[in-house]
Motif scaffolding. Structure first.
Motif: not given
Length: 418
Positions: A25-31, A71-80, A190-191
């Motif tokens: 969901g975020s850059p600190t909750s991934g794999m 999984v209950d959360v998806v990430a909303l992140e920018g293009p870069g 999670l944006a």
């Protein structure tokens, strides 16, 4: 409950039907991409994995994996990416450990004579490299490119180059991304919109900029928070103004499609304690955290999320006073960060997003049964009364035995059936 309702209940300190799960969901909750690939293979899911963040070599968590794990959360992140180029025009590459992956077009795959991989800002090889992965490594280290500092001519604009008004193009991208992730089902969003990570040390060297100016050396930056306090404070003031104006634009475009906002990833803790005093946090960081949190709470239904590694138990009261709703990664292996103690002291005032299993010892080096026992124990402790979203302590790293990855998510599933 659907996934969004489950997460909303948890972060409102209500007991959901079961503890919600985040992965990616975020850059600190991934794999790490290698671990994503191994887990997919173990679950019978085919295909290479995209590297969506080259700095940490994070792998994309696709819809089929979200569904398989619940999984209950998806990430909303920018293009870069961290290195300033876009996540587009994918090409094949193989990591040093032999994992087949896909990387963006501007990701440099040509090794140096030493076997090391250098990464270039915006993918421009005419510029000095800003990242370095040693041969047989798993991640990139930032290359410090500090220009000479002349205090007489130091200009806060130099450290503001990477911050600016969100363009219509960027807003449109986020709207399209919100449409895309919404197709993954009724999951919490999670944006990570960017721009409000005051002093995030991973961003200070500006690895996505070709020729950064200002204070860009890590050691120099930390010293400057004391020796050049007025400069840093003015920088944060200006950054905050820009960030709030951008949040207004994002909210106008995205509305309540966002569940939680990743406000900042600035680390304040080491393994044995916080590395700044409470007074330093309150003097330099808390005023701007409070402004962002206040704007979000007054104008949106979003919850606010702070990431800070290490032992931050002494700073948690001040972070809560600043208005944060959620803390991550909940590094339970650090001094004073015992899971039960954190829940008893702060469980009614903040949501713990993380802390589900130790990624320094248990997950990479324990047995599958030890993994299972720790996961179930953390869910029992943190999950009581809501206020918990299950995630590992920071990102799952490379080199974790696949048996332990499977045991981790089997244990999460087991807890749902209890």
């Amino acid at each position: 409950m659907n996934s969004r309702q489950r997460v909303e209940a948890a972060i409102n300190h209500q007991q959901p039907d079961h503890v919600p799960l985040d992965l990616g969901g975020s850059p600190t909750s991934g794999m790490h991409v290698s671990s994503v690939y191994k887990l997919r293979q173990a679950l019978g899911l085919d295909g290479p994995v995209k590297v969506i963040e080259p700095y940490q070599m994070l792998g994309q968590i696709d819809a089929d994996l979200l569904d398989a794990l619940g999984v209950d959360v998806v990430a909303l992140e920018g293009p870069g990416t961290f290195f300033g180029f876009k996540k587009e025009n994918w090409k094949p590459w193989t990591t040093f450990d032999g994992t087949p992956v896909l990387v963006p077009e501007c990701f440099n795959t040509e090794p140096e004579p030493s076997g090391d991989i250098l990464m270039y800002p915006e993918g421009d090889r005419s510029a000095p490299p800003s990242g370095h992965m040693p041969k047989d490594g798993f991640y990139f280290d930032t290359i410090i490119r500090q220009p000479p500092i002349n205090d007489a001519n130091l200009n806060v604009e130099d450290n503001l180059e990477e911050f600016g008004p969100a363009s219509d193009e960027l807003i449109d991208y986020f709207v399209a991304e919100a449409d895309r992730v919404q197709s993954y089902g009724e999951r919490a969003v999670l944006a990570t919109l960017g721009g409000t990570g005051f002093g995030d040390i991973a961003l200070v060297p500006a690895p996505g900029m070709k020729y950064p100016k200002g204070i860009r050396d890590v050691a120099e930056w930390y010293m400057s928070t004391v020796t050049r306090f007025d400069y840093i404070y003015e920088l944060f003031e200006r950054q905050c103004e820009i960030g709030l104006a951008n949040l207004e634009k994002f909210h106008a475009a995205l509305g309540d499609r966002i569940t939680a906002l990743f406000v900042t990833g600035t680390d304040f803790g080491a393994q044995d304690g916080s590395f700044i005093s409470n007074r330093s946090y309150c003097d330099l960081y808390q005023p701007f955290h409070a402004k962002v949190n206040a704007w979000v709470h007054e104008n949106t239904n979003w919850k606010t999320f702070i990431h800070s590694c290490g032992s931050i138990v002494n700073l948690l009261p001040e972070m809560i006073d600043a208005g944060f709703d959620i803390v991550n990664p909940v590094q339970t292996s650090a001094a004073g960060m015992d899971a039960r103690g954190l829940k008893e002291r702060f469980g009614e005032r903040i949501t713990f997003w993380g802390g589900g299993i130790d990624t320094q010892k248990t997950l990479p080096f324990g047995t599958p049964e030890q993994v299972r026992e720790e996961v179930l124990d953390r869910i029992e402790i943190f999950g009581d009364g809501g206020g918990f979203v299950f995630n590992t302590v920071h990102n799952v790293q490379a080199g974790v035995p696949v048996e332990n990855l499977v045991a981790l998510y089997d244990a999460v599933r087991e807890s749902r059936d209890r």
